[in-house]
Design a protein around this motif. Structure first.
Motif, PDB file in Angstrom:
ATOM      1  N   GLY A   1       0.722  -1.365   0.079  1.00 37.15           N
ATOM      2  CA  GLY A   1       0.042  -0.211  -0.139  1.00 37.15           C
ATOM      3  C   GLY A   1       0.695   1.085  -0.117  1.00 37.15           C
ATOM      4  N   LEU A   2       2.153   1.088   0.047  1.00 37.91           N
ATOM      5  CA  LEU A   2       2.891   2.495  -0.041  1.00 37.91           C
ATOM      6  C   LEU A   2       3.124   2.969  -1.348  1.00 37.91           C
ATOM      7  N   LYS A   3       2.758   4.156  -1.485  1.00 36.68           N
ATOM      8  CA  LYS A   3       2.800   4.789  -2.974  1.00 36.68           C
ATOM      9  C   LYS A   3       4.491   5.332  -3.157  1.00 36.68           C
ATOM     10  N   PRO A   4       4.973   5.560  -4.207  1.00 39.93           N
ATOM     11  CA  PRO A   4       6.416   6.018  -4.505  1.00 39.93           C
ATOM     12  C   PRO A   4       6.368   7.110  -3.637  1.00 39.93           C
ATOM     13  N   ARG A   5       5.544   7.935  -3.848  1.00 40.95           N
ATOM     14  CA  ARG A   5       5.926   9.337  -3.008  1.00 40.95           C
ATOM     15  C   ARG A   5       6.118   9.070  -1.501  1.00 40.95           C
ATOM     16  N   HIS A   6       5.407   7.868  -1.063  1.00 42.19           N
ATOM     17  CA  HIS A   6       5.492   7.700   0.373  1.00 42.19           C
ATOM     18  C   HIS A   6       7.013   7.429   0.577  1.00 42.19           C
ATOM     19  N   VAL A   7       7.470   6.226  -0.269  1.00 44.15           N
ATOM     20  CA  VAL A   7       8.685   5.636   0.040  1.00 44.15           C
ATOM     21  C   VAL A   7       9.960   6.622  -0.436  1.00 44.15           C
ATOM     22  N   THR A   8       9.552   7.527  -1.343  1.00 48.85           N
ATOM     23  CA  THR A   8      10.520   8.626  -1.555  1.00 48.85           C
ATOM     24  C   THR A   8      10.639   9.661  -0.436  1.00 48.85           C
ATOM     25  N   MET A   9       9.661   9.906   0.232  1.00 48.71           N
ATOM     26  CA  MET A   9       9.520  11.081   1.389  1.00 48.71           C
ATOM     27  C   MET A   9      10.205  10.225   2.432  1.00 48.71           C
ATOM     28  N   LEU A  10       9.908   8.987   2.749  1.00 43.59           N
ATOM     29  CA  LEU A  10      10.500   8.145   3.645  1.00 43.59           C
ATOM     30  C   LEU A  10      12.005   8.231   3.749  1.00 43.59           C
ATOM     31  N   SER A  11      12.489   8.033   2.432  1.00 41.25           N
ATOM     32  CA  SER A  11      13.723   7.877   2.374  1.00 41.25           C
ATOM     33  C   SER A  11      14.945   9.013   2.461  1.00 41.25           C
ATOM     34  N   ILE A  12      14.097  10.303   1.923  1.00 45.32           N
ATOM     35  CA  ILE A  12      14.440  11.483   2.112  1.00 45.32           C
ATOM     36  C   ILE A  12      14.625  12.149   3.710  1.00 45.32           C
ATOM     37  N   ALA A  13      13.560  11.947   4.519  1.00 41.92           N
ATOM     38  CA  ALA A  13      13.451  12.497   5.794  1.00 41.92           C
ATOM     39  C   ALA A  13      13.850  11.449   7.052  1.00 41.92           C
ATOM     40  N   GLY A  14      14.186  10.149   6.516  1.00 44.74           N
ATOM     41  CA  GLY A  14      14.334   9.053   7.496  1.00 44.74           C
ATOM     42  C   GLY A  14      15.343   9.681   8.267  1.00 44.74           C
ATOM     43  N   VAL A  15      16.507  10.364   7.859  1.00 43.23           N
ATOM     44  CA  VAL A  15      17.508  10.693   8.887  1.00 43.23           C
ATOM     45  C   VAL A  15      17.369  11.856   9.564  1.00 43.23           C
ATOM     46  N   ILE A  16      16.147  12.600   9.542  1.00 45.89           N
ATOM     47  CA  ILE A  16      15.942  13.904  10.272  1.00 45.89           C
ATOM     48  C   ILE A  16      15.243  13.440  11.502  1.00 45.89           C
ATOM     49  N   GLY A  17      15.785  13.645  12.512  1.00 45.77           N
ATOM     50  CA  GLY A  17      15.340  13.353  13.962  1.00 45.77           C
ATOM     51  C   GLY A  17      15.332  14.880  14.930  1.00 45.77           C
ATOM     52  N   ALA A  18      14.870  14.456  16.017  1.00 40.48           N
ATOM     53  CA  ALA A  18      15.013  15.530  16.802  1.00 40.48           C
ATOM     54  C   ALA A  18      16.514  15.843  17.298  1.00 40.48           C
ATOM     55  N   GLY A  19      17.268  14.720  16.981  1.00 46.54           N
ATOM     56  CA  GLY A  19      18.807  14.841  17.328  1.00 46.54           C
ATOM     57  C   GLY A  19      19.418  15.760  16.589  1.00 46.54           C
ATOM     58  N   LEU A  20      18.915  16.066  15.399  1.00 48.87           N
ATOM     59  CA  LEU A  20      19.560  17.208  14.315  1.00 48.87           C
ATOM     60  C   LEU A  20      19.181  18.492  14.829  1.00 48.87           C
ATOM     61  N   PHE A  21      17.791  18.636  15.249  1.00 49.62           N
ATOM     62  CA  PHE A  21      17.416  19.944  15.617  1.00 49.62           C
ATOM     63  C   PHE A  21      17.868  20.351  17.353  1.00 49.62           C
ATOM     64  N   VAL A  22      18.012  19.495  18.063  1.00 47.55           N
ATOM     65  CA  VAL A  22      18.364  19.829  19.402  1.00 47.55           C
ATOM     66  C   VAL A  22      19.620  19.221  19.729  1.00 47.55           C
ATOM     67  N   GLY A  23      19.797  18.065  19.453  1.00 41.82           N
ATOM     68  CA  GLY A  23      20.943  17.181  20.248  1.00 41.82           C
ATOM     69  C   GLY A  23      22.272  17.521  19.546  1.00 41.82           C
ATOM     70  N   SER A  24      22.279  18.087  18.307  1.00 44.20           N
ATOM     71  CA  SER A  24      23.412  18.470  17.824  1.00 44.20           C
ATOM     72  C   SER A  24      24.192  19.557  18.363  1.00 44.20           C
ATOM     73  N   GLY A  25      23.588  20.439  19.228  1.00 46.83           N
ATOM     74  CA  GLY A  25      24.229  21.201  20.076  1.00 46.83           C
ATOM     75  C   GLY A  25      25.089  20.817  21.080  1.00 46.83           C
ATOM     76  N   HIS A  26      24.859  19.539  21.690  1.00 46.28           N
ATOM     77  CA  HIS A  26      25.833  18.744  22.552  1.00 46.28           C
ATOM     78  C   HIS A  26      27.209  18.415  21.789  1.00 46.28           C
ATOM     79  N   ALA A  27      26.863  17.758  20.604  1.00 49.47           N
ATOM     80  CA  ALA A  27      28.046  17.232  19.809  1.00 49.47           C
ATOM     81  C   ALA A  27      28.996  18.454  19.372  1.00 49.47           C
ATOM     82  N   ILE A  28      28.204  19.554  19.198  1.00 51.35           N
ATOM     83  CA  ILE A  28      29.187  20.956  18.842  1.00 51.35           C
ATOM     84  C   ILE A  28      29.766  21.457  19.915  1.00 51.35           C
ATOM     85  N   ALA A  29      29.241  21.221  21.224  1.00 49.50           N
ATOM     86  CA  ALA A  29      29.785  21.848  22.328  1.00 49.50           C
ATOM     87  C   ALA A  29      31.254  21.060  22.845  1.00 49.50           C
TER      88      ALA A  29
END
Length: 463
Positions: free
Chosen positions: A13-41
């Motif tokens: 039931g997954l359409k190509p646009r579903h899988v495409t967007m899953l693949s594009i944004a699958g690596v984007i989590g809260a760790g990028l928006f918030v947690g990256s600050g700890h790695a930079i520090a």
């Protein structure tokens, strides 16, 4: 069987646009928006090296996984391949460890989302928001994979738009085109104790931390098994992983370390994105980031429910999970696998609120090194499966680069990283707890394998 169902009973039931967007944004989590600050520090501007190294590892692992998944798409993904290439005990072990990882992610992400909502609506308790969010997403996962795909499509779209917007604003700020910005240029890459202020040891520590930010990239190989052209979808997703990591992580983190001094305490306190947006003079920066983080953690929670249930379904199909977990409803959804996974997650949620902090911290520690174990199993499975396929004279349509050299390099790197973690105080508990859990699951897997063998021998004798 419906024409929209695959041979394993799941709905395609997954359409190509579903899988495409899953693949594009699958690596984007809260760790990028918030947690990256700890790695930079911790690492300073040289955190870019850490993200580049961790990203390169993920690219190579995804290429190896893609080779196996294109040839044989399966909702069990690397667990199934480990079963075939290494042995039943390996597929059993990594499948259950991966399931456990995502079961623990559910209460963490639900609590993070509930905390944001509680700040907006303080009269509602955090536990109430946690319960409602988890139940709502469980219900959507029970009906059809289309629901998961549709939710993830829109969640992912919001995340992608947010990052592209941030990068656009960051570039304008760097070149001095934002009239209200307090920051510009790239001087902070070098003007605060240099590019490598805390040495390579700090960069190595940051690599170990950032590596876990990429966990979830492999979900597309699980989800693609429920699309109509899984091999094609997996191939496209794997080929795009390089620019995804480069754009979303390296470019956005570059903007952060270029515009804000790495040792600014605000980075770790409120998060890298919010800090930079406030320095740019963007109004309501905190509200904007809170909304994006809420979407990101809800997306991760949604994917955790989906991934845990599909892994349990695959284990059930192979006789390694309760038989009920392989049952599907009319729409091809493994509803019992969803219910059992959610039930385990609710136990973890309950432990988070009721059990002593040390208990839940130990549970979290048991999942600390699972990402690296998954990557290691993928590399070893690809090494063995490629040799098996070559011996059979199969044509390799989608292949790992520079085989077997790069595959061996990945294996050596992961083993080295696990060894270093064992000797670092900050990661030692994670390694020991994950190792203890892994040995326990391996023992169960060997017991199950031995029982199967005895049953087969008994059946032959009876015949």
């Amino acid at each position: 069987m419906s024409s929209t169902q695959s041979s394993n009973g799941l709905e395609q039931g997954l359409k190509p646009r579903h899988v495409t967007m899953l693949s594009i944004a699958g690596v984007i989590g809260a760790g990028l928006f918030v947690g990256s600050g700890h790695a930079i520090a911790a690492a300073g501007p040289a955190v870019l090296l850490a993200y580049a190294a961790a990203g390169a590892l993920v690219v190579l692992v995804m290429r190896m996984l893609g080779e196996m998944a294109v040839a044989s798409p399966d909702t069990g993904s690397f667990s199934t391949y480990a079963d075939r290439a290494i042995g039943h005990w390996a597929g059993f072990t990594i499948g259950w460890l991966y399931w456990w990882f995502w079961v623990l992610v559910i209460p963490l992400e639900a609590n993070a989302a509930a905390t944001i909502l509680h700040a907006w609506f303080p009269n509602v308790a955090i536990w109430a928001f946690t319960l409602v969010i988890t139940l709502l997403l469980t219900v959507t996962n029970l009906f059809s994979v289309k629901n998961y795909g549709e939710f993830e499509f829109w969640f992912a779209l919001v995340k992608v738009i947010a990052i592209i917007g941030f990068i656009g604003l960051g570039i304008m700020a760097i070149f001095g085109f934002l009239p209200n910005s307090q920051v510009s240029g790239v001087s902070h890459l070098f003007d605060t104790q240099g590019f490598l202020p805390n040495g390579m040891g700090a960069v190595l520590g940051a690599i170990l931390t950032t590596m876990f930010s990429f966990m979830g990239t492999e979900i597309v190989t699980i989800a693609a098994a429920e699309s109509k052209n899984p091999g094609q979808q997996i191939s496209k997703a794997t080929n795009s992983v390089i620019w995804r990591i480069g754009l979303f992580y390296l470019v956005s983190i570059f903007i952060v370390v270029a515009l804000v001094p790495w040792n600014d305490p605000v980075l770790a306190a409120v998060g890298s994105y919010q800090t930079v947006l406030e320095r740019m003079g963007i109004p309501n920066a905190k509200l904007i980031v809170d909304i994006v983080v809420l979407v990101a953690v809800t997306s991760c929670l949604n994917s955790a429910l989906y991934t845990a249930s599909r892994m349990m379904f695959s284990l059930g199909k192979r006789g390694d999970a309760p038989a009920v977990s392989q049952r599907t409803n009319k729409s091809g959804t493994p509803y019992w696998a969803v219910i059992l996974s959610t039930g385990a997650a609710f136990v973890a949620v309950f432990a988070n609120y009721v059990a002593p902090a040390a208990v839940f911290e130990f549970l979290l520690a048991t999942s600390g090194a699972i990402a690296l174990l998954v990557y290691l199993v993928i590399a070893i499975s690809q090494l063995r499966m490629r040799k098996q396929r070559m011996a059979r004279g199969e044509k390799i349509a989608f292949s790992m680069w520079l085989f077997p050299g790069l595959t061996y390099a990945v294996i050596i790197f992961i083993v080295a990283a696990l060894t270093i973690m064992l000797f670092q105080e900050a990661h030692r508990v994670e390694i020991l707890a994950t190792g203890f859990l892994s040995l326990l699951v391996v023992a169960v897997g060997l017991f199950v394998a031995r029982r199967r063998k005895l049953q087969k021998v008994g059946a032959v004798v009876l015949n």
